[in-house]
Design a protein around this motif. Structure first.
Motif, mmCIF file in Angstrom:
data_model
loop_
_atom_site.group_PDB
_atom_site.id
_atom_site.type_symbol
_atom_site.label_atom_id
_atom_site.label_comp_id
_atom_site.label_asym_id
_atom_site.label_seq_id
_atom_site.Cartn_x
_atom_site.Cartn_y
_atom_site.Cartn_z
ATOM 1 N N LYS A 38 0.463 -1.157 0.433
ATOM 2 C CA LYS A 38 -0.366 -0.153 -0.064
ATOM 3 C C LYS A 38 0.657 1.421 -0.080
ATOM 4 N N GLY A 39 0.828 1.710 -0.714
ATOM 5 C CA GLY A 39 1.571 3.650 -0.765
ATOM 6 C C GLY A 39 2.559 3.783 -1.603
ATOM 7 N N THR A 40 3.252 2.342 -2.429
ATOM 8 C CA THR A 40 4.508 2.019 -2.795
ATOM 9 C C THR A 40 4.418 2.784 -4.426
ATOM 10 N N GLY A 41 2.906 2.205 -4.852
ATOM 11 C CA GLY A 41 2.860 2.053 -6.172
ATOM 12 C C GLY A 41 3.253 0.664 -7.175
ATOM 13 N N VAL A 42 3.234 0.304 -6.278
ATOM 14 C CA VAL A 42 3.812 -1.381 -7.363
ATOM 15 C C VAL A 42 2.515 -2.286 -6.755
ATOM 16 N N PRO A 43 2.352 -2.572 -7.964
ATOM 17 C CA PRO A 43 0.772 -3.708 -8.190
ATOM 18 C C PRO A 43 1.006 -4.499 -7.781
ATOM 19 N N LEU A 44 -0.144 -5.274 -7.423
ATOM 20 C CA LEU A 44 0.048 -6.782 -6.868
ATOM 21 C C LEU A 44 -1.143 -7.726 -7.682
ATOM 22 N N ILE A 45 -0.164 -8.855 -8.401
ATOM 23 C CA ILE A 45 -1.122 -9.956 -8.993
ATOM 24 C C ILE A 45 -1.578 -11.108 -8.317
ATOM 25 N N ILE A 46 -2.208 -11.307 -8.503
ATOM 26 C CA ILE A 46 -2.446 -12.980 -8.120
ATOM 27 C C ILE A 46 -2.319 -14.118 -8.932
ATOM 28 N N ASN A 47 -1.441 -15.453 -8.978
ATOM 29 C CA ASN A 47 -1.621 -16.327 -9.592
ATOM 30 C C ASN A 47 -2.656 -17.092 -9.622
ATOM 31 N N ASP A 48 -2.899 -17.463 -11.124
ATOM 32 C CA ASP A 48 -3.863 -18.628 -11.357
ATOM 33 C C ASP A 48 -5.317 -18.383 -10.761
ATOM 34 N N ARG A 49 -5.483 -17.637 -9.311
ATOM 35 C CA ARG A 49 -6.910 -17.740 -8.554
ATOM 36 C C ARG A 49 -7.811 -16.171 -8.433
ATOM 37 N N VAL A 50 -8.558 -16.380 -9.953
ATOM 38 C CA VAL A 50 -9.460 -14.885 -9.985
ATOM 39 C C VAL A 50 -10.335 -14.875 -8.060
ATOM 40 N N ASP A 51 -10.818 -15.925 -7.495
ATOM 41 C CA ASP A 51 -11.154 -16.084 -6.837
ATOM 42 C C ASP A 51 -10.826 -14.877 -5.438
ATOM 43 N N VAL A 52 -9.780 -15.334 -5.834
ATOM 44 C CA VAL A 52 -8.265 -14.871 -5.055
ATOM 45 C C VAL A 52 -8.173 -13.329 -4.649
ATOM 46 N N ALA A 53 -7.836 -12.740 -6.147
ATOM 47 C CA ALA A 53 -7.522 -11.916 -6.403
ATOM 48 C C ALA A 53 -8.582 -10.623 -6.094
ATOM 49 N N LEU A 54 -10.088 -11.244 -6.197
ATOM 50 C CA LEU A 54 -11.082 -10.466 -6.197
ATOM 51 C C LEU A 54 -11.332 -10.685 -4.156
ATOM 52 N N ALA A 55 -10.963 -11.691 -3.519
ATOM 53 C CA ALA A 55 -11.345 -11.332 -1.477
ATOM 54 C C ALA A 55 -10.212 -10.320 -1.205
ATOM 55 N N VAL A 56 -9.090 -9.632 -2.164
ATOM 56 C CA VAL A 56 -8.304 -8.930 -1.212
ATOM 57 C C VAL A 56 -8.308 -8.017 -2.335
ATOM 58 N N ASP A 57 -9.002 -7.987 -3.391
ATOM 59 C CA ASP A 57 -8.952 -6.564 -4.226
ATOM 60 C C ASP A 57 -7.873 -6.489 -4.412
#
Length: 203
Positions: free
Chosen positions: A58-77
């Motif tokens: 948060k605040g670093t400007g570095v994007p967080l990408i989730i491998n494979d799991r769309v549900d996990v990506a949605l869960a953590v935004d």
């Protein structure tokens, strides 16, 4: 800024504390994107680890990408998802994550490379450039020649992954590839920040 330039893919064998330490230090050293890859943990553990890294970024400007799991990506935004060829179809993933999140797709052969432009993806992960112990099921290695050819034929940003280390990094970078993804070179380093800074200097 090119967000793909130095793309850290995490090692699932790290403890949560070590994972947080590696990511924190790597971001300080100049990593521009972080992908959480968890092949064998259960979903709850994956969400816990992804949430911890999301907070840290948060605040670093570095994007967080989730491998494979769309549900996990949605869960953590998360900022996006990276799919393999055996994961959820890219078109369906795009419907679920919406138009504003990043969507990456691993490309392992020429047929997939020809087809990718019909898909709603933002970038491709060209895998594997060289043989790598972290992915033993690869049938095709692109090599430098294959990477150059892919760059000429594709209009999408390309992230090179697989077997890239200090010895061949410069050669990969001189192809003009948009990004280089690393696992062991940073995750297994004694000093992840120093390792990242050295890599960044080579780029």
């Amino acid at each position: 800024m090119n967000p793909y330039q130095l793309y850290l893919v995490t090692d699932e064998n790290l403890t949560l504390e070590r994972l947080k330490y590696v990511v924190r230090e790597a971001v300080q050293g100049g990593v521009t994107m972080v992908q959480i890859r968890e092949k064998h943990h259960d979903v709850r553990a994956f969400i816990e680890r992804a949430s911890a890294i999301k907070t840290l970024l948060k605040g670093t400007g570095v994007p967080l990408i989730i491998n494979d799991r769309v549900d996990v990506a949605l869960a953590v935004d998360a900022d996006g998802v990276h799919l393999g060829q055996s994961d959820m179809p890219a078109t369906l993933a795009r419907q679920l994550i919406g138009p504003d999140k990043l969507l990456g797709l691993s490309i392992e052969n020429h047929q997939q490379l020809d087809h990718v432009h019909q898909l709603p993806v933002d970038y491709i992960g060209l895998s594997a450039i060289f043989a790598t112990p972290t992915k033993t099921d690869t049938l095709h290695h692109w090599g430098i020649h294959g990477l150059k050819a892919a760059l000429q034929s594709s209009s999408l940003p390309i992230v090179a992954i697989g077997g890239i280390n200090h010895n061949n990094l410069k050669e990969v970078a001189t192809t003009g590839v948009h990004g280089i993804a690393l696992v062991s070179a940073i995750c297994q380093a004694k000093d992840p920040r120093a390792a990242t800074e050295q890599i960044k200097a080579l780029l």
